[in-house]
Design a protein around this motif. Structure first.
Motif, short mmCIF file in Angstrom:
data_model
loop_
_atom_site.label_atom_id
_atom_site.label_comp_id
_atom_site.label_asym_id
_atom_site.label_seq_id
_atom_site.Cartn_x
_atom_site.Cartn_y
_atom_site.Cartn_z
N THR A 124 59.55 34.44 44.04
CA THR A 124 58.69 34.62 45.20
C THR A 124 57.59 33.55 45.25
O THR A 124 56.75 33.57 46.15
N GLY A 125 57.61 32.62 44.30
CA GLY A 125 56.59 31.58 44.23
C GLY A 125 56.98 30.34 45.01
O GLY A 125 57.76 30.38 45.97
N ASN A 126 56.47 29.21 44.57
CA ASN A 126 56.69 27.93 45.24
C ASN A 126 58.06 27.38 44.87
O ASN A 126 58.32 27.03 43.72
N LYS A 127 58.97 27.31 45.86
CA LYS A 127 60.32 26.80 45.61
C LYS A 127 60.30 25.27 45.63
O LYS A 127 59.96 24.65 46.63
N THR A 128 60.68 24.67 44.50
CA THR A 128 60.72 23.21 44.41
C THR A 128 61.90 22.64 45.19
O THR A 128 61.78 21.59 45.82
N GLY A 129 63.06 23.32 45.15
CA GLY A 129 64.22 22.83 45.88
C GLY A 129 65.42 23.71 45.68
O GLY A 129 65.48 24.54 44.77
N ARG A 130 66.42 23.55 46.58
CA ARG A 130 67.72 24.21 46.46
C ARG A 130 68.77 23.10 46.40
O ARG A 130 68.79 22.21 47.25
N TYR A 131 69.68 23.18 45.41
CA TYR A 131 70.60 22.08 45.14
C TYR A 131 72.03 22.59 45.09
O TYR A 131 72.31 23.69 44.60
N CYS A 132 72.96 21.74 45.58
CA CYS A 132 74.39 22.03 45.51
C CYS A 132 75.13 20.71 45.57
O CYS A 132 74.52 19.64 45.65
N GLY A 133 76.48 20.75 45.57
CA GLY A 133 77.27 19.54 45.63
C GLY A 133 77.36 18.84 44.28
O GLY A 133 77.17 19.44 43.22
N ARG A 134 77.62 17.52 44.34
CA ARG A 134 77.82 16.73 43.12
C ARG A 134 76.63 15.83 42.77
O ARG A 134 76.61 15.24 41.70
N SER A 135 75.66 15.70 43.68
CA SER A 135 74.52 14.83 43.41
C SER A 135 73.61 15.48 42.36
O SER A 135 73.18 16.62 42.53
N VAL A 136 73.34 14.74 41.28
CA VAL A 136 72.49 15.27 40.21
C VAL A 136 71.05 15.36 40.72
O VAL A 136 70.49 14.38 41.20
N PRO A 137 70.42 16.54 40.67
CA PRO A 137 69.04 16.67 41.15
C PRO A 137 68.09 15.80 40.35
O PRO A 137 68.35 15.45 39.20
N PRO A 138 66.95 15.44 40.94
CA PRO A 138 65.95 14.67 40.19
C PRO A 138 65.30 15.53 39.12
O PRO A 138 65.38 16.77 39.15
N SER A 139 64.66 14.89 38.15
CA SER A 139 63.91 15.65 37.16
C SER A 139 62.71 16.31 37.84
O SER A 139 62.16 15.78 38.81
N ILE A 140 62.31 17.48 37.34
CA ILE A 140 61.27 18.29 37.99
C ILE A 140 60.23 18.63 36.93
O ILE A 140 60.57 19.07 35.83
N THR A 141 58.96 18.46 37.29
CA THR A 141 57.86 18.82 36.40
C THR A 141 57.05 19.93 37.04
O THR A 141 56.65 19.82 38.20
N SER A 142 56.80 20.99 36.30
CA SER A 142 56.05 22.13 36.81
C SER A 142 54.56 21.78 36.93
O SER A 142 54.09 20.82 36.32
N SER A 143 53.84 22.59 37.72
CA SER A 143 52.39 22.39 37.83
C SER A 143 51.63 23.21 36.80
O SER A 143 50.41 23.05 36.66
N ASP A 144 52.33 24.10 36.09
CA ASP A 144 51.70 24.92 35.06
C ASP A 144 52.73 25.14 33.95
O ASP A 144 53.69 24.38 33.83
N ASN A 145 52.59 26.22 33.19
CA ASN A 145 53.43 26.41 32.01
C ASN A 145 54.63 27.32 32.26
O ASN A 145 55.24 27.80 31.30
N GLU A 146 54.99 27.56 33.53
CA GLU A 146 56.11 28.45 33.83
C GLU A 146 57.01 27.85 34.91
O GLU A 146 56.53 27.16 35.82
#
Length: 375
Positions: A124-146
């Motif tokens: 229910t929080g901030n969704k960074t992205g929704r991914y599908c297909g064959r393209s490898v998603p980018p690396s993702i860094t959280s804004s906190d510890n969760e």
């Protein structure tokens, strides 16, 4: 609804009104559900179904590093899965998630099989992205510890799934930033003093749609010897992600040339090793130039649609002019291609000089002389 058997178990979600809650997945063998009403208005209530889920589908991870794979990986994942992974590291740290493989059923809006990443606990929080297909998603860094990952599959096609790893990074010493202002300046850590050892900083510049970014280094002093740049370096990619086309890698004492992006995003990585350091760099950007595309004159290179590997923006018109030495030919090949399809390519399309117009999902490989590419 809580992930466990007690009122203090991690919260999966709190719901009211008439919007049906999403599918919820525990990471344990118990789920705690509390229904509460006050002394005023009542309503029809709710009905829910539950069942035990697939082995290896979801987990709570608290170690400083770890791996996450879809059920059955590297074989095909099961149908009808809804898996949730919760990552929680020590307070004062951030989470950096990187993908090593990715192969899910493709849909333009990722409506069938998909992986969602949320910054925080629960879906229910901030969704960074929704991914599908064959393209490898980018690396993702959280804004906190969760961080939370939700993997959902339907009842039709399936693929190999995904494999990812995460690592806990110290929020006080992690460097890098995301910039969205039209102009600005950024520097290596501690500038004008010598930058520290063993740093890996990611800078992202994102300006308005249909604008380009001019990047100019006014000071540049790093360890290393071009063109290998094996020690300390600045790596620049034409787009918003580490998978975007590489512009070049710079090191030593020679200032990089003035660079112009092909879209409204640039991705810059600064890396220092464990030994020698120098003063570092100062860089200025100006995102007030209209357009997308550019001129490519190197012997080999890459280009991508704006915002790749995520969906491109509407109403874009980009021109790339690829030039090579006299008497040479250009070999142009596509590794990924997903545009809106139509019989006459009248909606979204890629045109290469006057040779052909493409809008289907085929992979193309051909030989041409100097070309102009219109997206």
């Amino acid at each position: 609804v809580r992930d466990g058997s007690t009122p203090s178990s991690p919260l999966l979600g709190k719901f009211c009104g008439n919007q049906i809650p999403p599918r919820l997945q525990s990471t344990q063998k118990s789920m705690y559900i509390q229904f509460s009403t006050d002394s005023s208005v009542n309503n029809h209530g709710f009905e829910a179904a539950f069942d035990s889920d697939i082995e290896g589908c979801g987990e709570t991870l608290t170690s400083p590093s770890g791996t996450i794979t879809s059920p059955g990986h590297p074989t095909s994942y099961p149908h009808g899965a809804s898996c949730t992974w919760y990552i929680g590291v020590f307070p004062g740290n951030l989470i950096r998630l990187s993908f090593t493989s990715f192969n899910l059923e493709y849909h333009s809006n990722c409506n069938y099989d998909y992986l969602e990443v949320y910054d925080g606990t629960g879906t229910t929080g901030n969704k960074t992205g929704r991914y599908c297909g064959r393209s490898v998603p980018p690396s993702i860094t959280s804004s906190d510890n969760e961080m939370t990952l939700l993997f959902v599959t339907d009842s039709s096609l399936s693929g190999e799934g995904f494999s990812a790893s995460y690592v806990s990074i110290n929020a006080s010493t992690d460097c890098g930033d995301s910039f969205t202002s039209p102009t600005g300046t950024f520097t290596s850590p501690s500038y004008p003093h010598y930058y520290p050892n063993s740093r890996d900083c990611i800078f992202k510049i994102i300006v308005q749609l249909n604008m380009q970014i001019l990047l100019n280094f006014t000071s540049f002093e790093l360890e290393g010897y071009p063109p290998s740049c094996n020690f300390d370096f600045v790596e620049i990619r034409d787009g918003g992600y580490e998978t975007s086309p590489l512009i070049d890698k710079f090191c030593g004492g020679q200032r990089p040339p003035v660079l112009v992006s092909h879209s409204n995003r640039l991705w810059i990585r600064f890396h220092s090793d464990a030994t020698i350091t120098h003063r570092g760099f100062v860089a200025h950007w100006d995102g007030s130039q209209t357009g997308c595309g550019g001129t490519l004159t190197t012997a080999a290179g890459g280009l991508s649609s704006p915002n790749y590997p995520l969906p491109y923006h509407p109403n874009a018109e980009c021109y790339w002019n690829i030039r090579t030495s006299q008497g040479s030919q250009l070999q142009l090949s596509f590794s990924d291609f997903h545009l809106e399809s139509s019989s006459s390519c009248s909606f979204d399309y890629l045109a290469v000089s006057n040779l052909l117009t493409l809008c289907s999902e085929n992979l193309i490989y051909f030989m041409v002389p100097d070309v102009c590419v219109l997206f």
